[in-house]
Design an enzyme around this catalytic site. Structure first.
Site, PDB file in Angstrom:
ATOM      1  N   ALA A   3       0.839  -1.200   0.000  1.00  0.00           N
ATOM      2  CA  ALA A   3       0.000   0.000   0.000  1.00  0.00           C
ATOM      3  C   ALA A   3       0.871   1.246   0.000  1.00  0.00           C
ATOM      4  O   ALA A   3       2.091   1.147  -0.087  1.00  0.00           O
ATOM      5  CB  ALA A   3      -0.916  -0.013   1.219  1.00  0.00           C
ATOM      6  N   ASN A   4       0.268   2.407   0.067  1.00  0.00           N
ATOM      7  CA  ASN A   4       1.025   3.650   0.220  1.00  0.00           C
ATOM      8  C   ASN A   4       0.255   4.600   1.136  1.00  0.00           C
ATOM      9  O   ASN A   4      -0.821   4.260   1.613  1.00  0.00           O
ATOM     10  CB  ASN A   4       1.324   4.284  -1.143  1.00  0.00           C
ATOM     11  CG  ASN A   4       0.060   4.611  -1.901  1.00  0.00           C
ATOM     12  OD1 ASN A   4      -0.735   5.428  -1.461  1.00  0.00           O
ATOM     13  ND2 ASN A   4      -0.146   3.934  -3.032  1.00  0.00           N
ATOM     14  N   ARG A   5       0.823   5.788   1.372  1.00  0.00           N
ATOM     15  CA  ARG A   5       0.287   6.671   2.413  1.00  0.00           C
ATOM     16  C   ARG A   5      -0.874   7.556   1.966  1.00  0.00           C
ATOM     17  O   ARG A   5      -1.311   8.424   2.709  1.00  0.00           O
ATOM     18  CB  ARG A   5       1.401   7.593   2.934  1.00  0.00           C
ATOM     19  CG  ARG A   5       2.481   6.860   3.627  1.00  0.00           C
ATOM     20  CD  ARG A   5       3.499   7.836   4.197  1.00  0.00           C
ATOM     21  NE  ARG A   5       4.713   7.147   4.572  1.00  0.00           N
ATOM     22  CZ  ARG A   5       4.846   6.421   5.677  1.00  0.00           C
ATOM     23  NH1 ARG A   5       3.845   6.298   6.514  1.00  0.00           N
ATOM     24  NH2 ARG A   5       5.985   5.811   5.930  1.00  0.00           N
ATOM     25  N   SER A   6      -1.363   7.389   0.742  1.00  0.00           N
ATOM     26  CA  SER A   6      -2.435   8.276   0.273  1.00  0.00           C
ATOM     27  C   SER A   6      -3.678   8.144   1.169  1.00  0.00           C
ATOM     28  O   SER A   6      -4.109   7.046   1.507  1.00  0.00           O
ATOM     29  CB  SER A   6      -2.792   7.899  -1.170  1.00  0.00           C
ATOM     30  OG  SER A   6      -3.972   8.550  -1.544  1.00  0.00           O
ATOM     31  N   ALA A  17      -3.186   7.401  -5.924  1.00  0.00           N
ATOM     32  CA  ALA A  17      -1.787   6.975  -5.834  1.00  0.00           C
ATOM     33  C   ALA A  17      -1.773   5.481  -6.139  1.00  0.00           C
ATOM     34  O   ALA A  17      -1.774   4.643  -5.234  1.00  0.00           O
ATOM     35  CB  ALA A  17      -1.234   7.266  -4.444  1.00  0.00           C
TER      36      ALA A  17
END
Ligand code: CTP
Length: 410
Positions: free
Chosen positions: A216-219, A282
């Protein structure tokens, strides 16, 4: 949308930037706005009610317990009988009062009593702006729906200090007020995006490793969701394709929930043709080449299994080169270096009309945060916007999209 004919209550609080409020009054009035000024006690240490009254051609309200003013209009009417309240300059003290609901003078009482939109132009020493209590107050006010313009970076009037804290210029404040009116246009005016369809992607994607783990990512989805809502406010029929986020679906928008990049692409492709595409998500660049159907177990004594990645489809690029390409395609560029150069390259590569580039280095706090500082890159050049909250970026971007689309299809 202009400020012509709008009733604006201008609250001036204490700070050296109060001198710019005199010019702000002129700029608003020359555009046809009616300005009613309120000054705090501290404001009167910097500029006089006489000057403010002369420039605004209005009575200047300064006292909460003024028998005459209360009989005449009263603080509740001052708070409500207006299309917009602008607080410029907004001192750290007044913002703290607003955030905590204090009402111990006329300005703070009006701000607590109002149900009208409020636009705040902070001005203070950079250290005061960066101080933890101010950051907390700004976050509280943003989530209360208060809009911000600035502060800007630059030289302070005092102490030869530089940094973030300078009040936005009067014309920037006027532009923010106009954008706000464009975003909250009332039902009786034609909405600039009425009859248009828009697709917006937002949030991260989750790429499974196995049934319990993912990449995952921080969006947070805040910016994309705000853009979907802002386009809907301008009358567009918006479908938001959202990755997994912890925020609510925006109102007035159809939201489709997906998890992976390939699901997002499928959802977006299924929504074509459309007039507008704004790809804010993102999207994970890679997914696991062969994700496991079963939970991957530790094997005692063995090294962990390597995770092999393969590239995900590029949704923006697919849409930008699609046979049913929307009339206006907007992408984002999340960068940590060479923002303009990389943004321009993405404009080309992805077949977009506009790239909204931002610096997502951890120290900016943009990814996952409530504020954004963007550069708009298009064939016309680069336009750097001031540091704004994400709702304000969304409002401005929606207005710009409406403008560009109208110009394109004229
Ligand atoms: N994007 C997309 N699909 C992808 C990757 C990105 O639709 N698989 C879109 C994003 O929604 C954004 C734009 O492309 O509008 C740019 O995303 P960004 O992450 O900045 O760029 P990348 O294409 O991933 O390039 P890089 O990671 O090399 O910076």
């Amino acid at each position: 949308m202009t400020v012509s004919g709008k009733r604006i209550l201008l609250i001036i609080s204490g700070g050296i930037a109060a001198y710019k409020s005199l010019d702000l009054i002129r700029r608003l009035r020359e555009r046809g706005a009616v300005v009613r000024p309120v000054m705090t006690k501290a404001a009167q240490e910097f500029i006089t009610p006489l000057a403010v009254g002369a420039l605004s051609a209005s009575h200047v309200y300064t006292e909460l317990f003024s028998r005459e003013d209360e009989q005449d209009v009263g603080h509740i009417r001052l708070a409500r009988d207006t299309d917009l309240i602008i607080v410029a300059p907004a001192s750290a003290d007044l913002m703290a009062k607003m955030a905590h609901g204090l009402a111990d003078d006329l300005a703070s009482t009006i701000l607590l009593a109002t149900d009208r939109p409020v636009l705040v132009a902070p001005a203070m020493n950079p250290k005061m702006w960066a101080a933890a209590p101010t950051t907390r107050n700004v976050a509280t006010l943003s989530s209360d729906g208060i809009r911000f313009i600035g502060p800007m970076a630059g030289e302070m009037a005092e102490n030869n200090e530089a940094g973030l804290g300078r009040m936005a210029e009067p014309l920037e404040i006027v532009a923010a007020a106009e954008a706000l009116f464009a975003g909250t246009s009332s039902g009786d005016r034609p909405k600039p995006l009425a009859g248009r369809t828009a697709i917006v992607t937002s949030g991260p994607t989750h790429e499974p490793i196995d049934p319990v783990r993912y990449i995952a990512n921080r969006s947070s989805g805040r910016q994309g969701h705000a853009i979907a809502a802002a386009l809907a406010k301008l009358g567009a029929d918006v479908t938001l394709v959202s990755g997994p986020v912890a925020i609510a679906d925006p109102s007035g928008v159809t939201t489709v929930h997906v998890e992976r990049a390939d699901e997002m692409l499928e959802a977006v492709s299924g929504l074509l043709p459309a007039d507008i595409a704004v790809m804010v998500a993102a999207v994970a660049d890679w997914r696991v080449a062969s994700s496991s159907d079963q939970k991957i177990k530790k094997q005692p004594g063995e090294a962990p299994a390597p995770i092999l990645l393969t590239e995900n489809p590029d949704i923006l690029k697919t849409v930008g080169h699609h046979a049913q390409r929307p009339g206006l395609v907007v992408g984002f560029a999340a960068e940590t270096q060479d923002i303009e150069k990389n943004g321009r390259a993405k404009l080309q590569r992805k077949g977009a009309d506009m790239i909204v580039a931002n610096d997502v280095s951890p120290e900016t706090g943009i990814m996952g945060g409530v504020r954004n500082s963007v550069k708009i890159i298009s064939a016309d050049g680069v336009d750097a916007w001031p540091d704004l909250d994400k709702d304000e970026v969304a409002t401005r971007l929606a207005a710009l999209i409406a403008e560009r689309l109208a110009a394109k299809t004229a």
